[in-house]
Design an enzyme around this catalytic site. Structure first.
Site, PDB file in Angstrom:
ATOM      1  N   ASP A 110       6.478  23.352   9.323  1.00 34.22           N
ATOM      2  CA  ASP A 110       7.205  23.357   8.056  1.00 34.22           C
ATOM      3  C   ASP A 110       7.346  24.821   7.651  1.00 34.22           C
ATOM      4  O   ASP A 110       6.367  25.475   7.300  1.00 34.22           O
ATOM      5  CB  ASP A 110       6.410  22.567   7.006  1.00 34.22           C
ATOM      6  CG  ASP A 110       7.038  22.626   5.619  1.00 34.22           C
ATOM      7  OD1 ASP A 110       8.080  23.289   5.442  1.00 34.22           O
ATOM      8  OD2 ASP A 110       6.460  22.014   4.695  1.00 34.22           O
ATOM      9  N   LYS A 136      14.542  28.120  -0.776  1.00 31.88           N
ATOM     10  CA  LYS A 136      13.704  29.305  -0.981  1.00 31.88           C
ATOM     11  C   LYS A 136      14.451  30.567  -0.521  1.00 31.88           C
ATOM     12  O   LYS A 136      14.652  31.486  -1.291  1.00 31.88           O
ATOM     13  CB  LYS A 136      12.402  29.182  -0.194  1.00 31.88           C
ATOM     14  CG  LYS A 136      11.694  27.846  -0.315  1.00 31.88           C
ATOM     15  CD  LYS A 136      11.003  27.651  -1.633  1.00 31.88           C
ATOM     16  CE  LYS A 136      10.130  26.404  -1.591  1.00 31.88           C
ATOM     17  NZ  LYS A 136       9.411  26.171  -2.842  1.00 31.88           N
ATOM     18  N   TRP A 152       0.984  21.410   0.615  1.00 30.53           N
ATOM     19  CA  TRP A 152       2.111  20.819   1.329  1.00 30.53           C
ATOM     20  C   TRP A 152       1.688  20.278   2.688  1.00 30.53           C
ATOM     21  O   TRP A 152       2.217  19.256   3.146  1.00 30.53           O
ATOM     22  CB  TRP A 152       3.249  21.834   1.442  1.00 30.53           C
ATOM     23  CG  TRP A 152       3.772  22.194   0.080  1.00 30.53           C
ATOM     24  CD1 TRP A 152       3.650  23.391  -0.569  1.00 30.53           C
ATOM     25  CD2 TRP A 152       4.450  21.322  -0.830  1.00 30.53           C
ATOM     26  NE1 TRP A 152       4.220  23.317  -1.817  1.00 30.53           N
ATOM     27  CE2 TRP A 152       4.712  22.061  -2.011  1.00 30.53           C
ATOM     28  CE3 TRP A 152       4.859  19.986  -0.769  1.00 30.53           C
ATOM     29  CZ2 TRP A 152       5.370  21.522  -3.110  1.00 30.53           C
ATOM     30  CZ3 TRP A 152       5.512  19.431  -1.871  1.00 30.53           C
ATOM     31  CH2 TRP A 152       5.772  20.196  -3.016  1.00 30.53           C
TER      32      TRP A 152
END
Length: 368
Positions: free
Chosen positions: A176, A200, A104
């Site tokens: 992030d 999440k 990511w």
């Protein structure tokens, strides 16, 4: 098919607290006695605006966010933030510094490469992202437009263990935190911008939380003058995240999930519980005499995503098949690394982790 709740270890969209789901089911057709679902309310109406502002207020309470920051509720997930960050913060005469700790962070840098100059002050790629780079080895400069980190790496099962020394960096720090926000205590003041997709730990997919310092927000106004209006952070801050129609049901679920965290002891309680859950699985790996091999180095282990492999592909396939029969869902490792992965976000119960640990032990005893 089953009528019972299964053990949900999916990486995202992920488990939601049963209490939150029951509340949503109860209120689905008639929210707060209004005779309409929250999904049917106007985003300019009083009922939704209360939900919207309470989601923001609860975020601030839980994280201890001062008035030096704005909290935004956006759309597009972390993937849109990969573009919004450089659009708003990367001027032509500076470079952005991306600390690479997994897929990511690579994607975030690749998106920024389309919009300006970047470099990587550290990378774990040479060790297949098994550990977070040592802080002393990370290169940064005062001239960096910003320094970008990914706090938890879902694919590889690694996480930054300590955010304290990030306060030493002289450039704005961007994070992030899609896969671990609200799972542990967080020094928000050490960051200038935090973004996180909700799916999440804090709700369903569809809403993205952004926390940005007002100082940095002011700086974006000069850099992003030619950026499309909807891609400017200042646009959403000035309109209280109501510039365009928000994902109203996702925000409602975000609010309810944050209030569930608050009612269950807040971040300290979540952190204690998540450490206990992770320890169950890591102990099963460490005590297996190599039958289970964890991907992450012990110093960088994530409490959100436990990644491991078995001795052979055949055993891995059998493990996953038997796990599915026992009502475990989402244990397949990411396609890029294989093996197995248990994502144990806030809403995954201790009982589910105990059940998985017991299954791991019994499977090893049967096949060692």
């Amino acid at each position: 098919m089953t009528n019972e709740r299964i053990h949900n270890f999916n990486a995202g969209p992920a488990a939601l607290p049963p209490e939150v789901l029951r509340q949503a089911a109860f209120e689905l057709e008639n929210y707060n006695g209004t005779g309409m679902s929250i999904m049917e309310h106007s985003h300019r109406g009083e009922s939704y605006e209360h939900v919207h502002h309470e989601a923001i207020a609860t975020t601030k309470r839980l994280l201890g966010i001062s008035d030096a920051y704005e909290v935004l509720l956006l759309q597009g997930g972390a993937s849109l933030q990969f573009a919004m960050v450089p659009y708003n913060l990367l001027p032509p005469d500076q470079k952005a510094n991306y600390i690479l700790t997994g897929a990511w962070s690579e994607k975030a840098k690749k998106e920024a490469d389309h919009l300006g100059k970047t470099y990587s002050g550290a990378s774990g790629e040479d060790n297949n992202y098994k550990r977070i780079p040592d802080f002393e080895a990370i290169e940064t400069t005062v001239d960096d437009a910003y320094i970008h980190v990914t706090s938890n790496n879902t694919i590889y099962g690694t996480a930054w263990q300590d955010f304290t020394r990030m306060a030493e960096w002289k450039a704005p720090v961007i994070a992030d935190m899609s896969s671990d926000i609200f799972s542990r205590s967080l020094p928000v003041e050490n960051f200038d911008l935090i973004y996180a997709g909700a799916q999440k730990n804090i709700g369903p997919s569809g809403v993205t939380l952004v926390i940005i310092s007002k100082t940095l927000l002011e700086k974006t106004k000069a850099i992003a003058q030619d950026v499309p209006t909807i891609l400017r952070y200042s646009t959403h801050a000035e309109k209280a995240s109501l510039y365009n129609t928000p994902p109203t049901f996702a925000v409602y679920m975000l609010k309810n999930t944050l209030q569930w965290i608050e009612a269950n002891g807040g971040l300290q309680a979540m952190e204690t519980r998540n450490r206990e859950k992770a320890a169950l699985l890591y102990n099963a790996i460490d005590e297996s005499d190599g039958f289970y091999r964890g991907h992450a180095h012990p110093s960088s282990r994530s409490n959100m995503n436990v990644t491991f492999k078995l001795p052979t592909e055949e055993l891995t396939r059998l493990f996953l098949e038997e796990a599915k029969e026992r009502q475990f869902s989402g244990l397949n490792g990411h396609r890029s690394v294989g093996g197995c992965r248990a994502s144990i976000y806030n809403a995954v119960s201790l009982e589910s982790c105990e059940a998985l640990r017991n299954f791991m032990v019994s499977f090893q005893q049967k096949h060692r």
